[in-house]
Design an enzyme around this catalytic site. Sequence first.
Site, short mmCIF file in Angstrom:
data_model
loop_
_atom_site.label_atom_id
_atom_site.label_comp_id
_atom_site.label_asym_id
_atom_site.label_seq_id
_atom_site.Cartn_x
_atom_site.Cartn_y
_atom_site.Cartn_z
CB CYS A 13 -10.23 5.06 -7.79
SG CYS A 13 -10.58 3.11 -7.22
CG ASN B 54 -12.59 7.43 -3.98
OD1 ASN B 54 -12.07 7.07 -3.57
ND2 ASN B 54 -12.15 8.75 -4.03
CB SER C 281 -3.92 6.75 10.16
OG SER C 281 -5.23 7.14 9.75
CB ILE D 239 8.84 9.88 10.01
CG1 ILE D 239 7.36 10.56 10.00
CG2 ILE D 239 8.93 8.81 8.18
CD1 ILE D 239 7.28 11.14 9.05
CG LEU E 227 -4.68 1.71 -4.96
CD1 LEU E 227 -3.54 1.87 -5.35
CD2 LEU E 227 -4.46 3.24 -4.29
CG LEU F 61 -11.18 -4.76 -1.87
CD1 LEU F 61 -12.59 -4.32 -1.13
CD2 LEU F 61 -10.69 -6.32 -0.56
#
Length: 615
Positions: free
Chosen positions: A2, A69, A353, A280, A46, A49
């Site tokens: 967030c 956040n 990641s 990518i 965002l 949960l």
Amino acid sequence: MCGIYLTNIPFSKEEVSEKLKTIRFRGPDYLGIKKQGDLIFGHLRLSILDLNVRANQPMSFEGLTIVFNGEIYNFKELRNDLESLGYVFNTTGDTEVLLKGYKEWGSSVVTKLNGMFAFAIYDFKSKKIFCSRDRLGVKPFYYSWKNGQFEICSQLRPINQNKRIDEQAISIYLDCGYIPSPITIYQNVYKLPPGNNLEIDLKTQSFEIKEYWNLKAITETCLSYDEAKEKLHELLKEAVKIRLKSDVPFGSFLSGGIDSALISSIAAKISNQPIRTFSIGFEDPKYDESKAAASYAAIMKSEHTETICKATDVLEMIPKLIEVYDEPFSDSSALPSLLLNKITKQSVTMALSGDGGDESFFGYNHFRLVTYANKVTGLPKFIRKTISKMLIWNVLGRRNDPYKRILSIGSNYDFIAGIFVGYDSLLKKRDFNWLSHYSGYRIWSKDLLQAAADLNIKLWLENDSNVKVDRASMAYSVEVRSPFLDYNIIEFARTLPVAFRYDKKKKKKILKDILKEYIPEEVFDLPKKGFAVPLDGWIRNELRNDFEENLTDDFLFMIPNLNVKKFKSMFQQHLKGEYDYSSYIWRLYVLSRWYQEFGFYKRKIEKEQVLAEAD
């Protein structure tokens, strides 16, 4: 993930809302504003949960209000502890656990947290605000302070109004390519260092910063190699497992490297369904790892998405970089990182990641350079001085300045610092007083490789890697979770003998031996490429006109402490193909674009016009 905001400056709710809309990408699902006395709280959500509106922020409980956040990965365990103490919960997420945990344990709650976080909690009764940032600085925390008035935010753009540039920050940026905490590009605006709490007393209009976690002097483990490998493997599995808790679709970034392959493999093993992996690739084989990533994906049976990018695809990310990295930031791998997150967002909202593995397990190429430190500093000074005088153009070419500076280095620790601040410089005068904030690497370990790793973690990881990942992911509203940044793994790795982790013939030895349990060694035993882009060629070709238009004399002479003559010589030598000065040129280019984006170039021109008219 967030965006948070808190201030005691008398803005209206509408003004705060407009501020937060400038970083709406951090939390597109909900924008919450709450006024409480003289304070205004703001939050961009965002949802990861508990997607229900009941979990929106700002959130209050018994005189406490929080904006938060990040993610608390062990929140379920903490919730169980609090329920045993009589607390009742109305949501299924981690924010309420953090808020009630603070109610019960006070500031010591942060020592119980395993996660990435930046938060502020206001206590109405005491009139104090308690803030904290996670141990490794995964989540950002900015604050301004002047005469008792403050603003707190996840990014700089909402709090940069009427701010003046800090000239020292410009010089540090030109050496490092980023601006390290606690400094920011603006005067009177700061970053809260990782592993620190900030407490603001509204009654006395004062604040205090206290450290709750840091790296420390190493006590080497007595475990055998096999025992250490088994324990590390268990720690990694647990770190991945707790990061898979999500109420939205998730995936995993997958490159040709060891770290992402291991994290993705463990996730695939834990998951009860095939995981999604994303990579990518590039048309230029020098930079492409897509074939290796595809091989890994086939072995772990993931649902793999591969995107081969053209140079134009990456170059189109430059305006986005300037927009979301609202402080000068010149790690060019941010460009493909932005592109990867843009592609990933089409399918998932959360991704694992492999970031953080190179720091603890000596994966970067510069660790090999550290092994030569004793050979340089061990030479008597008069011999080094003699060699330095011999470095004329027809011996090592025109780029002899870095070698001269290396030969003049006083200690092994100065040699290590040079890896991160550069042995050459664009500055007229260098000042390294700011490095005292990071001096712990000189005392935590007697081993030079570990010392270099410690500075890598404290300086580069926080201010480069974590910033890159946070902004690139948030730009497209993706949450990235990095198991290697679990503090349990960081702490355990540092207790391992260097020989367990580093061998000149087999870097990241212990990680590779774990990975062999998932992927055959002959498949992953490849040269390290990293997430690089061909900047050197782009500057000479595709971007040449753009660079020449942005790196004008008018701009260059605006920059304090910049050796303009030296830079212009380097720029021309690069364009002629004589040397690769792309990293230096890119730094000035990003700075130029930043000056324009935030109006400083325009302000300078307008000021000169006013002065000219006055004459």
